[in-house]
Design an enzyme around this catalytic site. Structure first.
Site, PDB file in Angstrom:
ATOM      1  CE  LYS A   7      20.591   7.505  63.562  1.00 47.06           C
ATOM      2  NZ  LYS A   7      21.107   8.784  64.150  1.00 47.06           N
TER       3      LYS A   7
ATOM      4  CB  ILE B 224      17.266  15.570  69.998  1.00 48.64           C
ATOM      5  CG1 ILE B 224      16.683  16.436  69.076  1.00 48.64           C
ATOM      6  CG2 ILE B 224      15.649  15.067  70.697  1.00 48.64           C
ATOM      7  CD1 ILE B 224      16.054  16.204  67.727  1.00 48.64           C
TER       8      ILE B 224
ATOM      9  N   PRO C  60      25.474   0.216  65.693  1.00 50.49           N
ATOM     10  CG  PRO C  60      25.614  -2.168  66.410  1.00 50.49           C
ATOM     11  CD  PRO C  60      26.071  -0.977  66.051  1.00 50.49           C
TER      12      PRO C  60
ATOM     13  N   GLY D  86      10.928  29.099  69.639  1.00 56.53           N
ATOM     14  CA  GLY D  86       9.968  28.030  69.261  1.00 56.53           C
ATOM     15  C   GLY D  86      10.883  26.884  68.189  1.00 56.53           C
TER      16      GLY D  86
ATOM     17  CB  SER E  13      11.250  36.215  66.644  1.00 52.52           C
ATOM     18  OG  SER E  13      11.596  37.041  65.516  1.00 52.52           O
TER      19      SER E  13
ATOM     20  CB  VAL F 296      19.092  25.796  63.721  1.00 55.10           C
ATOM     21  CG1 VAL F 296      18.768  24.680  64.338  1.00 55.10           C
ATOM     22  CG2 VAL F 296      20.512  25.929  63.356  1.00 55.10           C
TER      23      VAL F 296
HETATM   24  C1  LIG Z   1      24.493  21.403  61.269  1.00 57.84           C
HETATM   25  C2  LIG Z   1      23.702  20.967  62.594  1.00 57.84           C
HETATM   26  C3  LIG Z   1      22.955  19.475  62.311  1.00 57.84           C
HETATM   27  C4  LIG Z   1      22.417  19.101  63.357  1.00 57.84           C
HETATM   28  N1  LIG Z   1      21.949  17.884  63.365  1.00 57.84           N
HETATM   29  C5  LIG Z   1      21.322  17.324  64.156  1.00 57.84           C
HETATM   30  C6  LIG Z   1      20.896  15.979  64.463  1.00 57.84           C
HETATM   31  O1  LIG Z   1      20.884  15.345  63.416  1.00 57.84           O
HETATM   32  N2  LIG Z   1      20.299  15.716  65.595  1.00 57.84           N
HETATM   33  C7  LIG Z   1      20.006  16.206  66.650  1.00 57.84           C
HETATM   34  O2  LIG Z   1      19.689  15.786  67.639  1.00 57.84           O
HETATM   35  N3  LIG Z   1      20.348  17.591  66.770  1.00 57.84           N
HETATM   36  C8  LIG Z   1      21.085  18.346  65.635  1.00 57.84           C
HETATM   37  N4  LIG Z   1      21.421  19.402  65.679  1.00 57.84           N
HETATM   38  C9  LIG Z   1      21.265  20.525  66.659  1.00 57.84           C
HETATM   39  C10 LIG Z   1      19.560  20.760  66.601  1.00 57.84           C
HETATM   40  O3  LIG Z   1      19.312  21.517  65.119  1.00 57.84           O
HETATM   41  C11 LIG Z   1      19.315  21.339  67.462  1.00 57.84           C
HETATM   42  O4  LIG Z   1      19.574  21.110  68.652  1.00 57.84           O
HETATM   43  C12 LIG Z   1      17.751  21.863  67.599  1.00 57.84           C
HETATM   44  O5  LIG Z   1      17.339  22.263  66.219  1.00 57.84           O
HETATM   45  C13 LIG Z   1      17.153  22.802  68.738  1.00 57.84           C
HETATM   46  O6  LIG Z   1      17.421  24.158  68.422  1.00 57.84           O
HETATM   47  P1  LIG Z   1      16.653  25.082  69.130  1.00 57.84           P
HETATM   48  O7  LIG Z   1      15.429  24.940  69.270  1.00 57.84           O
HETATM   49  O8  LIG Z   1      17.583  25.219  70.288  1.00 57.84           O
HETATM   50  O9  LIG Z   1      17.202  26.590  68.449  1.00 57.84           O
HETATM   51  P2  LIG Z   1      16.534  27.206  66.921  1.00 57.84           P
HETATM   52  O10 LIG Z   1      16.064  26.064  66.337  1.00 57.84           O
HETATM   53  O11 LIG Z   1      17.550  28.117  66.494  1.00 57.84           O
HETATM   54  O12 LIG Z   1      15.417  28.087  67.570  1.00 57.84           O
HETATM   55  C14 LIG Z   1      15.548  29.464  68.226  1.00 57.84           C
HETATM   56  C15 LIG Z   1      14.144  30.130  68.374  1.00 57.84           C
HETATM   57  O13 LIG Z   1      14.501  31.328  69.198  1.00 57.84           O
HETATM   58  C16 LIG Z   1      13.611  32.298  68.611  1.00 57.84           C
HETATM   59  N5  LIG Z   1      14.171  33.589  69.035  1.00 57.84           N
HETATM   60  C17 LIG Z   1      15.436  34.094  68.831  1.00 57.84           C
HETATM   61  N6  LIG Z   1      15.642  35.179  69.109  1.00 57.84           N
HETATM   62  C18 LIG Z   1      14.400  35.523  69.532  1.00 57.84           C
HETATM   63  C19 LIG Z   1      13.833  36.944  69.818  1.00 57.84           C
HETATM   64  N7  LIG Z   1      14.844  38.232  70.122  1.00 57.84           N
HETATM   65  N8  LIG Z   1      12.421  36.976  70.275  1.00 57.84           N
HETATM   66  C20 LIG Z   1      11.806  35.975  70.176  1.00 57.84           C
HETATM   67  N9  LIG Z   1      12.180  34.708  69.818  1.00 57.84           N
HETATM   68  C21 LIG Z   1      13.555  34.676  69.455  1.00 57.84           C
HETATM   69  C22 LIG Z   1      13.436  32.010  67.308  1.00 57.84           C
HETATM   70  O14 LIG Z   1      12.324  32.486  66.639  1.00 57.84           O
HETATM   71  C23 LIG Z   1      13.293  30.437  67.042  1.00 57.84           C
HETATM   72  O15 LIG Z   1      12.073  30.076  67.266  1.00 57.84           O
HETATM   73  C24 LIG Z   1      22.191  20.115  64.430  1.00 57.84           C
HETATM   74  C25 LIG Z   1      22.674  21.339  64.616  1.00 57.84           C
HETATM   75  C26 LIG Z   1      23.579  21.567  63.328  1.00 57.84           C
HETATM   76  C27 LIG Z   1      23.884  23.147  63.528  1.00 57.84           C
END
Ligand SMILES: Cc1cc2nc3c(=O)[nH]c(=O)nc-3n(C[C@H](O)[C@H](O)[C@H](O)COP(=O)(O)OP(=O)(O)OC[C@H]3O[C@@H](n4cnc5c(N)ncnc54)[C@H](O)[C@@H]3O)c2cc1C
Length: 502
Positions: free
Chosen positions: A79, A349, A99, A13, A40, A46
């Site tokens: 932005k 994204i 830009p 999520g 979870s 993250v």
């Molecule tokens: C330093 C940094 C800066 C960033 N800046 C940008 C930006 O400016 N622009 C951009 O587009 N992207 C950026 N990103 C990338 C962006 O953060 C991610 O692509 C975005 O937040 C999506 O993450 P996610 O949903 O894939 O994973 P996460 O946010 O990690 O979510 C993982 C989910 O999985 C669930 N989960 C994990 N294990 C289990 C389990 N065993 N059982 C049930 N649920 C579980 C967790 O509860 C959580 O809900 C950045 C990343 C980093 C590291």
């Protein structure tokens, strides 16, 4: 003919899970597909990812969610692009702005391209991209991309938002539209004799089965990597960054709000500043091969000054790379589980959105079979590899000499043949548009963005011919015109106040 899946389980999520849930609910919810998302309560998201490109506007538009509805609860701002101070030491090119382009830029873009060509030929004319484009002027003047008394004609802006609040907003929308939410932790993943995932085991809800599984579980890739054994290909040889530390600061108290991201080069990497309506998000992205957590946090805190006093630091580490198979058997990975290069240019994204959209289109086109799986995987890989080339160019072009980090990045012999070809073509003053369209797999940004980076960092031969007077005058006119055009746009803080007030 295969039948439409009865049940889809999205695991995770974070931003990727909720974006996938909303998109799939929109595409298939009306066809009787049951879409369920499990997150979870003990494993967090993250917690970063606050900048976007203009592409995300299409996502909200398609779902019929207006800015006035989602921006205020996410503390979002506009932005116009990204500025890059201190990546280059070339006199006159120490900073430049990337830009987002507007339809109004067409004529100036033509002049800019021609001037770049003359400058690459050795004529002594200044061709800094900051002089040519409307959104550069908007960012300089801290204006919003919204003109007074006129609709926005084109896609000239992206957003900044609070990642945690965005997650909450998307969750609210998705559940309201019919997505089922299960809050529980997955303890095991069961695979059947075909190699498909049959169900997941949870702490409190027993077994949950589905026909299709979407892995949005973050870096660990609970399904695609841990259960199905997909191994990521490392990109560390191309770009060294694998760590970041994020420290927020209060928003500036001068009443203004920037309408740009700042990506400033530091000793061992670069720092982002992202303006939200409530605070400024800051992060230092670096390579753990060149500096430790402590060294970087110390340099970062000194740089941020007393605004950062008492603010907690969030340290993050990842293995840069991407999967080869994002869709395997009955599982598709979306988000960090697919892989992550680094945050420069805020493109993750884009990867999430294009992956979801392409997957749903291919899956449906193949009548809900795996028929187009290879096409999908190939397309996603080309997209990410195109991003890799574009991002690596920033490092190849740097002219800093203060640390081994920057020298090694510049001298790094590992780059794709395509990127090498683009650099060579620029240096030889070949037709760069043609070379780009032939060389770069899938371009996340248009050729003009490549021009802006190459010229903005001063990648030119030493001037050999005398000054060309006509283009210089042209350029002055262009700058004046874009400053003048900018004046019809609302100041950023003023427009946000109106938007937030409803
Ligand atoms: C330093 C940094 C800066 C960033 N800046 C940008 C930006 O400016 N622009 C951009 O587009 N992207 C950026 N990103 C990338 C962006 O953060 C991610 O692509 C975005 O937040 C999506 O993450 P996610 O949903 O894939 O994973 P996460 O946010 O990690 O979510 C993982 C989910 O999985 C669930 N989960 C994990 N294990 C289990 C389990 N065993 N059982 C049930 N649920 C579980 C967790 O509860 C959580 O809900 C950045 C990343 C980093 C590291």
């Amino acid at each position: 003919m295969a039948t439409i899946p009865k049940k889809i389980l999205i695991v995770g999520g974070g931003t990727s899970g909720w974006m996938a849930a909303l998109h799939m609910q929109d595409a298939w919810g009306g066809k009787g597909v049951d879409i369920c998302l499990i997150e979870s309560p003990t494993i967090g998201t993250v917690g970063v990812g606050e900048g976007t490109t203009p592409l995300v506007r299409n996502f909200f538009t398609r779902l019929g969610i207006p800015e006035s509805e989602w921006m205020p609860p996410c503390n979002a701002t506009y932005k116009c692009g990204i500025s890059f101070p201190d990546w280059s030491t070339v006199a006159g090119y120490e900073t430049y702005f990337h830009p987002f382009f507007s339809n109004r830029d067409k004529e100036y873009a033509r002049i800019f391209r021609e001037n770049c060509q003359r400058r690459r030929d050795g004529y002594d004319i200044p061709v800094h991209p900051d002089h040519y484009f409307l959104t550069s002027a908007l960012a300089r003047q801290q204006r919003s991309p919204i003109p007074r008394n006129k609709p926005v004609a084109d896609n000239i802006y992206g957003y900044h938002f609070d990642a945690a609040l965005m997650g909450e907003f998307l969750k609210g929308k998705a559940t309201q539209r019919g997505v089922t939410l299960v809050q529980d932790t997955i303890t095991d993943v069961a695979i059947d004799s075909q190699g498909d995932i049959s169900h997941v085991d949870t702490e409190n809800h027993g077994q949950i089965d589905a026909d299709l599984f979407v892995d949005c579980s973050g870096f660990k890739g609970l399904l695609i990597r841990q259960a199905l054994g997909e191994k990521p290909n490392s990109t560390k040889a191309y770009m060294f960054n694998d760590s970041a530390v994020a420290i927020p600061t209060p928003k500036s108290d001068d009443g203004g709000i920037m309408s740009e991201t700042i990506s400033r080069a530091m000793k061992y990497g670069w720092v982002w500043h992202i303006p939200l309506s409530s605070r400024t998000g800051n992060g230092y992205v670096y390579s753990s091969d060149y500096a430790s957590e402590d060294e970087v946090e110390t340099e970062f805190r000194e740089y941020l000054g007393e605004d950062a006093d008492g603010m907690e630091a969030l340290h993050l580490h990842w293995s840069p790379g991407r999967l080869e198979n994002h869709w395997k058997n009955n599982c598709v990975a979306i988000g960090l589980s697919q892989g992550f290069l680094e945050p420069l240019e805020a493109l993750m994204i884009n990867v999430i959105q294009t992956s979801i959209e392409r997957f749903t289109a291919y899956f449906e086109r193949g009548q809900f079979t795996n028929r187009y799986r290879e096409d999908f995987n190939g397309q996603v890989n080309r997209y990410i590899d195109g991003i890799l080339d574009y991002l690596q160019l920033h490092y190849k072009l740097n002219s800093r000499d203060d640390t081994a980090y920057w020298r090694d990045n510049r001298d790094n012999p590992n780059m794709s043949a395509q990127l090498a070809r683009v650099l060579d073509a620029w240096d030889r003053n070949e037709n760069i548009d043609r070379v780009l369209s032939e060389s770069i797999n899938e371009q996340v940004y248009p050729p003009l963005s490549w021009y802006c980076m190459l010229s903005g960092m001063g990648r030119f031969p030493a001037p050999g011919h005398g000054p060309l007077r006509l283009p210089v005058r042209h350029q002055q006119r262009v700058r004046d015109l874009s400053e003048e055009h900018a004046s019809i746009f609302y100041p950023h803080a003023e427009y946000l106040e109106r938007l937030y007030a409803g």
